[in-house]
Scaffold this motif. Structure first.
Motif, short mmCIF file in Angstrom:
data_model
loop_
_atom_site.label_atom_id
_atom_site.label_comp_id
_atom_site.label_asym_id
_atom_site.label_seq_id
_atom_site.Cartn_x
_atom_site.Cartn_y
_atom_site.Cartn_z
N GLY A 11 0.82 -1.21 0.00
CA GLY A 11 0.00 0.00 0.00
C GLY A 11 0.85 1.26 0.00
N THR A 12 1.87 1.26 0.84
CA THR A 12 2.77 2.40 0.90
C THR A 12 3.46 2.61 -0.45
OG1 THR A 12 3.15 2.07 3.25
CG2 THR A 12 4.83 3.32 2.05
N SER A 13 3.89 1.53 -1.07
CA SER A 13 4.55 1.63 -2.37
C SER A 13 3.63 2.22 -3.43
CB SER A 13 5.03 0.25 -2.83
OG SER A 13 5.97 -0.26 -1.92
N LEU A 14 2.37 1.80 -3.43
CA LEU A 14 1.41 2.36 -4.39
C LEU A 14 1.21 3.86 -4.20
CD1 LEU A 14 -1.35 -0.37 -4.68
CD2 LEU A 14 -0.11 0.68 -6.57
N ILE A 31 -7.63 9.26 -13.44
CA ILE A 31 -8.20 8.07 -12.82
C ILE A 31 -7.11 7.15 -12.27
CG2 ILE A 31 -9.56 5.98 -13.29
CD1 ILE A 31 -11.31 8.42 -13.31
N LEU A 32 -6.05 6.91 -13.04
CA LEU A 32 -4.99 6.01 -12.59
C LEU A 32 -4.37 6.48 -11.28
CD1 LEU A 32 -3.16 3.56 -13.02
CD2 LEU A 32 -1.65 5.03 -14.39
N TYR A 33 -4.04 7.75 -11.20
CA TYR A 33 -3.45 8.33 -9.99
C TYR A 33 -4.35 8.10 -8.78
CZ TYR A 33 -2.15 11.97 -6.64
OH TYR A 33 -1.82 12.64 -5.51
N ILE A 38 -6.28 5.09 -3.86
CA ILE A 38 -7.34 4.36 -3.15
C ILE A 38 -6.87 2.96 -2.80
CG2 ILE A 38 -9.61 3.28 -3.42
CD1 ILE A 38 -10.45 5.78 -4.99
N LEU A 39 -6.32 2.25 -3.77
CA LEU A 39 -5.86 0.89 -3.50
C LEU A 39 -4.75 0.87 -2.46
CD1 LEU A 39 -6.00 -2.12 -4.05
CD2 LEU A 39 -4.46 -1.76 -5.99
N GLY A 40 -3.81 1.79 -2.59
CA GLY A 40 -2.73 1.88 -1.61
C GLY A 40 -3.25 2.16 -0.21
N LEU A 59 -5.85 8.81 8.60
CA LEU A 59 -5.25 9.43 7.41
C LEU A 59 -5.61 8.64 6.16
CD1 LEU A 59 -3.36 11.48 6.06
CD2 LEU A 59 -1.47 9.95 6.63
N GLN A 60 -5.60 7.32 6.24
CA GLN A 60 -5.93 6.50 5.07
C GLN A 60 -7.39 6.69 4.66
OE1 GLN A 60 -3.28 5.40 3.54
NE2 GLN A 60 -2.30 6.22 5.37
N ILE A 61 -8.28 6.81 5.63
CA ILE A 61 -9.69 7.04 5.32
C ILE A 61 -9.86 8.38 4.61
CG2 ILE A 61 -12.00 7.33 6.30
CD1 ILE A 61 -10.77 4.42 6.41
N VAL A 62 -9.20 9.41 5.12
CA VAL A 62 -9.27 10.73 4.48
C VAL A 62 -8.67 10.66 3.08
CG1 VAL A 62 -8.41 13.10 4.60
CG2 VAL A 62 -9.31 11.98 6.65
N TRP A 63 -7.57 9.95 2.93
CA TRP A 63 -6.90 9.81 1.61
C TRP A 63 -7.85 9.15 0.62
CZ3 TRP A 63 -2.42 12.27 1.18
CH2 TRP A 63 -1.63 12.04 0.06
N ILE A 64 -8.59 8.14 1.06
CA ILE A 64 -9.56 7.46 0.20
C ILE A 64 -10.67 8.42 -0.22
CG2 ILE A 64 -11.36 5.68 0.17
CD1 ILE A 64 -9.41 4.02 2.00
N ILE A 65 -11.19 9.19 0.72
CA ILE A 65 -12.27 10.14 0.42
C ILE A 65 -11.80 11.19 -0.58
CG2 ILE A 65 -13.71 11.98 1.41
CD1 ILE A 65 -13.79 10.18 3.99
N ILE A 66 -10.61 11.72 -0.38
CA ILE A 66 -10.07 12.72 -1.31
C ILE A 66 -9.87 12.11 -2.70
CG2 ILE A 66 -8.03 14.13 -1.85
CD1 ILE A 66 -7.78 14.55 1.24
#
Length: 85
Positions: A11-14, A31-33, A38-40, A59-66
Motif C-alpha cells: 500500500g505504501t509503495s502504491l 483516474i490512474l493516480y 485508493i488501493l494503496g 489518514l488513510q480514510i481521508v486519503w480514500i475520500i479525497i
C-alpha cells in the motif's frame, strides 16, 4: 514478516509511486493516480487493523475520500467536455 506488514508495504509503495507519477513525471491527476491512491490506502488501512494506529488509519480514510472526490471530478469533467455548449 507478517502478511499485514507485506500488505502495508504494498500500500505504501502504491501511494508513493502515485505521488512520484504525478509530480516527477508531470502526469495529470487522472483516474490512474486516484485509483493507485485508493488501493494503496485500502491496503495500508487493512494492515493497520492488525496493530491499530488510529492516526495513520484515519489518514488513510481521508486519503480514500479525497481520491474518490478526485475520480468524481475527472469523470464529471469528461462528461462536461462531451456535452454541447
Amino acid at each position: 514478516m507478517m502478511l499485514a506488514d507485506i500488505v502495508g508495504w504494498m500500500g505504501t509503495s502504491l501511494i508513493v509511486f502515485a505521488y512520484f507519477y504525478a509530480n516527477v513525471l508531470n502526469k495529470p491527476l487522472g483516474i490512474l493516480y486516484n485509483c493507485m491512491n485508493i488501493l494503496g490506502s485500502l491496503l495500508l488501512a487493512w494492515s493497520l487493523t492488525v496493530n491499530i494506529n488510529w492516526a495513520a488509519f484515519s489518514l488513510q480514510i481521508v486519503w480514500i475520500i479525497i481520491s474518490l472526490f478526485g475520480i468524481w471530478r475527472v469523470l464529471r469533467s469528461r462528461k462536461d467536455a462531451k456535452e454541447p455548449a
